[in-house]
Scaffold this motif. Structure first.
Motif, PDB file in Angstrom:
ATOM      1  N   ASN A  57     -13.784  -6.123   5.963  1.00 31.08           N
ATOM      2  CA  ASN A  57     -13.986  -5.098   6.938  1.00 31.08           C
ATOM      3  C   ASN A  57     -14.332  -4.034   5.973  1.00 31.08           C
ATOM      4  OD1 ASN A  57     -11.516  -6.241   9.596  1.00 31.08           O
ATOM      5  ND2 ASN A  57     -11.044  -7.736   7.754  1.00 31.08           N
ATOM      6  N   PRO A  58     -15.352  -4.035   5.552  1.00 35.08           N
ATOM      7  CA  PRO A  58     -16.085  -2.847   4.948  1.00 35.08           C
ATOM      8  C   PRO A  58     -15.620  -1.526   5.907  1.00 35.08           C
ATOM      9  CG  PRO A  58     -17.773  -4.395   5.566  1.00 35.08           C
ATOM     10  CD  PRO A  58     -16.132  -4.607   6.555  1.00 35.08           C
ATOM     11  N   GLN A  59     -14.976  -1.156   6.752  1.00 41.11           N
ATOM     12  CA  GLN A  59     -14.749  -0.102   7.093  1.00 41.11           C
ATOM     13  C   GLN A  59     -13.524   0.595   6.600  1.00 41.11           C
ATOM     14  OE1 GLN A  59     -14.830  -2.550   9.145  1.00 41.11           O
ATOM     15  NE2 GLN A  59     -12.780  -2.659  10.317  1.00 41.11           N
ATOM     16  N   TRP A  60     -12.438  -0.834   5.874  1.00 39.82           N
ATOM     17  CA  TRP A  60     -11.706   0.229   4.867  1.00 39.82           C
ATOM     18  C   TRP A  60     -12.318   0.160   3.143  1.00 39.82           C
ATOM     19  CZ3 TRP A  60      -7.883   2.253   7.551  1.00 39.82           C
ATOM     20  CH2 TRP A  60      -7.759   2.174   8.708  1.00 39.82           C
ATOM     21  N   GLN A  61     -12.953  -0.451   3.703  1.00 35.44           N
ATOM     22  CA  GLN A  61     -13.181  -0.337   1.957  1.00 35.44           C
ATOM     23  C   GLN A  61     -13.339   1.493   1.428  1.00 35.44           C
ATOM     24  OE1 GLN A  61     -17.049  -2.180   1.181  1.00 35.44           O
ATOM     25  NE2 GLN A  61     -16.197  -3.499   1.428  1.00 35.44           N
ATOM     26  N   ARG A  62     -12.898   1.826   0.043  1.00 37.19           N
ATOM     27  CA  ARG A  62     -12.559   3.402  -0.544  1.00 37.19           C
ATOM     28  C   ARG A  62     -13.928   4.029  -0.141  1.00 37.19           C
ATOM     29  NH1 ARG A  62     -11.779   3.682  -6.525  1.00 37.19           N
ATOM     30  NH2 ARG A  62     -13.635   3.361  -6.552  1.00 37.19           N
ATOM     31  N   SER A  63     -14.932   3.977  -0.360  1.00 34.65           N
ATOM     32  CA  SER A  63     -16.181   4.778   0.404  1.00 34.65           C
ATOM     33  C   SER A  63     -16.345   4.554   1.237  1.00 34.65           C
ATOM     34  CB  SER A  63     -17.218   4.536  -0.815  1.00 34.65           C
ATOM     35  OG  SER A  63     -17.852   2.801  -0.013  1.00 34.65           O
ATOM     36  N   HIS A  64     -15.705   3.939   2.548  1.00 36.95           N
ATOM     37  CA  HIS A  64     -15.968   3.823   3.769  1.00 36.95           C
ATOM     38  C   HIS A  64     -14.777   3.832   4.650  1.00 36.95           C
ATOM     39  CE1 HIS A  64     -18.996   1.096   2.914  1.00 36.95           C
ATOM     40  NE2 HIS A  64     -19.914   1.796   3.200  1.00 36.95           N
ATOM     41  N   VAL A  65     -14.061   4.606   4.089  1.00 35.60           N
ATOM     42  CA  VAL A  65     -12.904   4.739   5.213  1.00 35.60           C
ATOM     43  C   VAL A  65     -12.364   6.301   5.630  1.00 35.60           C
ATOM     44  CG1 VAL A  65     -11.369   5.085   3.153  1.00 35.60           C
ATOM     45  CG2 VAL A  65     -10.357   3.857   5.718  1.00 35.60           C
ATOM     46  N   ASN A 117      -1.037   1.627  -3.489  1.00 36.69           N
ATOM     47  CA  ASN A 117      -2.110   2.838  -2.625  1.00 36.69           C
ATOM     48  C   ASN A 117      -2.986   2.499  -1.736  1.00 36.69           C
ATOM     49  OD1 ASN A 117      -2.048   3.251  -6.531  1.00 36.69           O
ATOM     50  ND2 ASN A 117      -1.020   4.483  -4.586  1.00 36.69           N
ATOM     51  N   VAL A 118      -2.709   1.881  -0.621  1.00 40.26           N
ATOM     52  CA  VAL A 118      -2.749   1.314   0.989  1.00 40.26           C
ATOM     53  C   VAL A 118      -2.574   2.468   1.780  1.00 40.26           C
ATOM     54  CG1 VAL A 118      -3.570  -1.325  -0.011  1.00 40.26           C
ATOM     55  CG2 VAL A 118      -1.266  -0.227   1.571  1.00 40.26           C
ATOM     56  N   ASN A 123      -3.212  -8.232  -3.901  1.00 42.99           N
ATOM     57  CA  ASN A 123      -4.158  -7.429  -4.589  1.00 42.99           C
ATOM     58  C   ASN A 123      -5.285  -8.397  -4.088  1.00 42.99           C
ATOM     59  OD1 ASN A 123      -3.579  -5.321  -5.781  1.00 42.99           O
ATOM     60  ND2 ASN A 123      -2.869  -6.476  -7.795  1.00 42.99           N
ATOM     61  N   ARG A 124      -5.281 -10.041  -4.363  1.00 42.75           N
ATOM     62  CA  ARG A 124      -5.997 -10.708  -3.967  1.00 42.75           C
ATOM     63  C   ARG A 124      -6.129 -10.341  -2.181  1.00 42.75           C
ATOM     64  NH1 ARG A 124      -3.568 -14.814  -6.026  1.00 42.75           N
ATOM     65  NH2 ARG A 124      -5.082 -14.869  -7.801  1.00 42.75           N
ATOM     66  N   GLU A 125      -5.161 -10.725  -1.547  1.00 40.69           N
ATOM     67  CA  GLU A 125      -5.535 -10.742   0.244  1.00 40.69           C
ATOM     68  C   GLU A 125      -6.095  -9.272   0.008  1.00 40.69           C
ATOM     69  OE1 GLU A 125      -1.634 -13.643   1.198  1.00 40.69           O
ATOM     70  OE2 GLU A 125      -0.803 -11.383   0.268  1.00 40.69           O
ATOM     71  N   PHE A 126      -5.698  -8.132  -0.402  1.00 40.52           N
ATOM     72  CA  PHE A 126      -6.337  -7.212  -0.080  1.00 40.52           C
ATOM     73  C   PHE A 126      -7.450  -6.793  -0.097  1.00 40.52           C
ATOM     74  CE2 PHE A 126      -5.999  -2.690   1.414  1.00 40.52           C
ATOM     75  CZ  PHE A 126      -6.092  -2.075   2.487  1.00 40.52           C
ATOM     76  N   LEU A 127      -7.652  -7.527  -1.237  1.00 46.90           N
ATOM     77  CA  LEU A 127      -9.251  -7.439  -1.271  1.00 46.90           C
ATOM     78  C   LEU A 127     -10.102  -8.466  -0.677  1.00 46.90           C
ATOM     79  CD1 LEU A 127     -11.678  -7.092  -3.455  1.00 46.90           C
ATOM     80  CD2 LEU A 127     -11.184  -9.291  -4.393  1.00 46.90           C
ATOM     81  N   ALA A 128      -9.583  -9.880  -0.378  1.00 46.06           N
ATOM     82  CA  ALA A 128     -10.050 -10.713   0.916  1.00 46.06           C
ATOM     83  C   ALA A 128     -10.708  -9.574   1.874  1.00 46.06           C
ATOM     84  CB  ALA A 128      -9.676 -11.154   0.825  1.00 46.06           C
ATOM     85  N   TYR A 132      -5.715   6.289  -1.602  1.00 46.15           N
ATOM     86  CA  TYR A 132      -6.679   5.075  -1.300  1.00 46.15           C
ATOM     87  C   TYR A 132      -7.249   4.646  -1.993  1.00 46.15           C
ATOM     88  CZ  TYR A 132      -8.194   1.676   2.488  1.00 46.15           C
ATOM     89  OH  TYR A 132      -7.878  -0.288   2.564  1.00 46.15           O
ATOM     90  N   LEU A 133      -6.318   3.583  -3.063  1.00 49.98           N
ATOM     91  CA  LEU A 133      -7.190   2.470  -3.515  1.00 49.98           C
ATOM     92  C   LEU A 133      -7.735   3.247  -4.535  1.00 49.98           C
ATOM     93  CD1 LEU A 133      -9.103  -0.033  -1.168  1.00 49.98           C
ATOM     94  CD2 LEU A 133      -6.322  -0.216  -1.901  1.00 49.98           C
ATOM     95  N   ARG A 134      -7.040   4.029  -5.058  1.00 46.09           N
ATOM     96  CA  ARG A 134      -7.585   5.213  -6.596  1.00 46.09           C
ATOM     97  C   ARG A 134      -7.855   4.407  -7.891  1.00 46.09           C
ATOM     98  NH1 ARG A 134      -2.592   7.488  -9.287  1.00 46.09           N
ATOM     99  NH2 ARG A 134      -1.366   7.048  -8.701  1.00 46.09           N
ATOM    100  N   VAL A 135      -7.192   3.248  -8.427  1.00 48.73           N
ATOM    101  CA  VAL A 135      -7.707   2.495  -9.133  1.00 48.73           C
ATOM    102  C   VAL A 135      -7.711   1.544  -8.968  1.00 48.73           C
ATOM    103  CG1 VAL A 135      -4.934   3.442  -9.945  1.00 48.73           C
ATOM    104  CG2 VAL A 135      -5.011   1.394  -8.849  1.00 48.73           C
ATOM    105  N   TRP A 136      -8.886   1.273  -7.985  1.00 48.88           N
ATOM    106  CA  TRP A 136      -9.914  -0.015  -7.218  1.00 48.88           C
ATOM    107  C   TRP A 136     -11.265   0.928  -8.322  1.00 48.88           C
ATOM    108  CZ3 TRP A 136     -10.096  -3.563  -3.367  1.00 48.88           C
ATOM    109  CH2 TRP A 136      -8.892  -4.422  -3.373  1.00 48.88           C
ATOM    110  N   ALA A 137     -12.024  -0.007  -9.337  1.00 45.21           N
ATOM    111  CA  ALA A 137     -12.702   0.074  -9.957  1.00 45.21           C
ATOM    112  C   ALA A 137     -13.980   0.352  -9.340  1.00 45.21           C
ATOM    113  CB  ALA A 137     -12.884  -0.773 -10.971  1.00 45.21           C
ATOM    114  N   SER A 138     -14.295   0.035  -7.802  1.00 42.45           N
ATOM    115  CA  SER A 138     -14.922  -0.120  -6.707  1.00 42.45           C
ATOM    116  C   SER A 138     -14.735  -0.392  -5.953  1.00 42.45           C
ATOM    117  CB  SER A 138     -16.403  -1.138  -7.112  1.00 42.45           C
ATOM    118  OG  SER A 138     -16.301  -2.187  -7.085  1.00 42.45           O
TER     119      SER A 138
END
Length: 92
Positions: free
Chosen positions: A46-54, A85-86, A36-41, A63-69
């Motif tokens: 790489n903001p294009q891989w953030q849940r709201s931008h992908v 969930n990646v 989780n720590r590595e994928f968060l980094a 995709y990252l459905r359980v992440w808080a943001s």
């Protein structure tokens, strides 16, 4: 993360109606799961891989459905646990 060499070969699928042998080419595989720590980094860098931008062509609604943001792990998630969930595209 260290990569290990997986030799190629043939295998018979355990399921489905096709029982023929399948050829698999040699490949490299991470020695351990991405945390989780590595994928968060990764998503912070790489903001294009953030849940709201992908782009939806690269990730479905799981995709990252359980992440808080976009940059917040779920409550109680262990930073050293394997990420879940990646998408295949993000993992690649």
């Amino acid at each position: 993360v260290r990569m290990v060499h997986i030799p190629g070969g043939e295998y018979r699928p355990f399921y489905g109606s096709d029982t023929g042998m399948v050829k698999v080419s040699p490949f490299l595989l991470d020695e351990r799961a991405v945390t989780n720590r590595e994928f968060l980094a990764f998503v912070k860098a790489n903001p294009q891989w953030q849940r709201s931008h992908v782009k939806r062509i690269f990730a479905d609604t799981n995709y990252l459905r359980v992440w808080a943001s976009d940059t917040t792990l779920p409550a109680g998630a262990r930073p050293d646990a394997p990420v879940c969930n990646v998408s295949w595209f993000a993992a690649r």
